[in-house]
Design a protein around this motif. Structure first.
Motif, short mmCIF file in Angstrom:
data_model
loop_
_atom_site.label_atom_id
_atom_site.label_comp_id
_atom_site.label_asym_id
_atom_site.label_seq_id
_atom_site.Cartn_x
_atom_site.Cartn_y
_atom_site.Cartn_z
N THR A 51 -71.74 125.65 20.07
CA THR A 51 -71.58 125.39 18.65
C THR A 51 -70.82 124.08 18.46
O THR A 51 -69.88 123.77 19.19
CB THR A 51 -70.79 126.51 17.95
N LEU A 52 -71.26 123.33 17.49
CA LEU A 52 -70.61 122.09 17.11
C LEU A 52 -71.24 121.66 15.79
O LEU A 52 -72.46 121.69 15.64
CB LEU A 52 -70.84 121.00 18.17
N THR A 53 -70.41 121.28 14.83
CA THR A 53 -70.93 120.86 13.53
C THR A 53 -71.12 119.35 13.49
O THR A 53 -70.43 118.61 14.20
CB THR A 53 -69.98 121.26 12.39
N SER A 54 -72.03 118.94 12.63
CA SER A 54 -72.23 117.50 12.42
C SER A 54 -70.95 116.87 11.89
O SER A 54 -70.60 115.75 12.23
CB SER A 54 -73.37 117.25 11.42
N GLN A 55 -70.22 117.61 11.04
CA GLN A 55 -68.96 117.09 10.48
C GLN A 55 -67.95 116.81 11.60
O GLN A 55 -67.26 115.80 11.57
CB GLN A 55 -68.37 118.07 9.47
N ALA A 56 -67.89 117.68 12.59
CA ALA A 56 -66.97 117.47 13.72
C ALA A 56 -67.38 116.22 14.50
O ALA A 56 -66.52 115.44 14.93
CB ALA A 56 -66.96 118.69 14.63
N VAL A 57 -68.67 116.01 14.66
CA VAL A 57 -69.15 114.83 15.36
C VAL A 57 -68.82 113.57 14.55
O VAL A 57 -68.38 112.57 15.11
CB VAL A 57 -70.66 114.93 15.67
N TYR A 58 -69.02 113.62 13.22
CA TYR A 58 -68.65 112.48 12.37
C TYR A 58 -67.18 112.13 12.57
O TYR A 58 -66.82 110.96 12.69
CB TYR A 58 -68.87 112.81 10.88
N GLU A 59 -66.32 113.15 12.57
CA GLU A 59 -64.88 112.92 12.73
C GLU A 59 -64.57 112.30 14.10
O GLU A 59 -63.75 111.39 14.21
CB GLU A 59 -64.09 114.21 12.54
N MET A 60 -65.19 112.83 15.14
CA MET A 60 -64.98 112.27 16.48
C MET A 60 -65.41 110.81 16.53
O MET A 60 -64.69 109.96 17.05
CB MET A 60 -65.77 113.06 17.52
N LEU A 61 -66.59 110.53 15.98
CA LEU A 61 -67.09 109.15 16.00
C LEU A 61 -66.18 108.22 15.20
O LEU A 61 -65.95 107.08 15.60
CB LEU A 61 -68.52 109.11 15.47
N ARG A 62 -65.64 108.72 14.10
CA ARG A 62 -64.70 107.91 13.31
C ARG A 62 -63.47 107.55 14.15
O ARG A 62 -63.05 106.40 14.21
CB ARG A 62 -64.28 108.65 12.05
N HIS A 63 -62.92 108.55 14.86
CA HIS A 63 -61.77 108.29 15.74
C HIS A 63 -62.16 107.34 16.87
O HIS A 63 -61.38 106.45 17.23
CB HIS A 63 -61.22 109.59 16.32
N PHE A 64 -63.34 107.52 17.41
CA PHE A 64 -63.79 106.65 18.51
C PHE A 64 -63.95 105.21 18.03
O PHE A 64 -63.64 104.27 18.74
CB PHE A 64 -65.12 107.14 19.09
N MET A 65 -64.45 105.03 16.79
CA MET A 65 -64.59 103.67 16.25
C MET A 65 -63.21 103.06 15.98
O MET A 65 -62.99 101.88 16.27
CB MET A 65 -65.44 103.68 14.98
N GLU A 66 -62.30 103.85 15.42
CA GLU A 66 -60.96 103.36 15.13
C GLU A 66 -60.22 102.90 16.38
O GLU A 66 -59.39 102.00 16.33
CB GLU A 66 -60.13 104.43 14.42
#
Length: 142
Positions: A51-66
């Motif tokens: 299980t993993l939500t798209s919202q969780a992936v968005y948040e991870m990617l945001r942190h990864f970009m930052e």
């Protein structure tokens, strides 16, 4: 000898992010070198994580970009795609299917006229056209 998993763990630690299973999985997926949208990343991660939500992936990617781990590439009219940050490069974008490919090419100097007072941070060149797969397909009639 360090494994690919060890390299992903080290990347997270180097930028001060906590090492978690989902973060490791998303970074591992991006090591493929493909340009993937959030839904594709989420689907691939769910295969291993369950299980993993798209919202969780968005948040991870945001942190990864930052933290500079990941770069985002906008595709007009299509979802943005993400890739691991690395050596500077340009992109080619297929106007039919949206495929993105990396291109290594010399970047021109900013023009002397027309940008007076500007401090240019980066230059982005995008080659628009059709990828080899789309060129093999017949064009649709309008």
């Amino acid at each position: 000898m360090a494994t690919e998993r060890d390299a992903v763990v080290q990347r997270l630690r180097d930028v001060g992010l906590r090492v978690t299973g989902p973060r490791m999985e998303v970074l591992q997926i991006l090591t493929s070198g493909e340009h993937l949208d959030v839904e594709s990343i989420t689907e691939l991660a769910r295969v291993r994580l369950g299980t993993l939500t798209s919202q969780a992936v968005y948040e991870m990617l945001r942190h990864f970009m930052e933290t500079g781990l990941v770069r985002k590439f906008e595709r007009p009219g299509r979802p943005a795609v993400f890739e691991l940050a690395g050596e500077p490069h340009q992109h080619a974008l297929c106007s039919r299917c949206g495929r993105v490919a990396n291109v290594v090419t010399a970047v021109p100097e900013p023009p002397k006229k027309g940008l007076r007072g500007w401090l240019t941070a980066e230059t982005e060149i995008v080659f628009h056209g059709e990828c080899p797969d789309c060129r093999k397909q017949p064009t649709a009639l309008a």
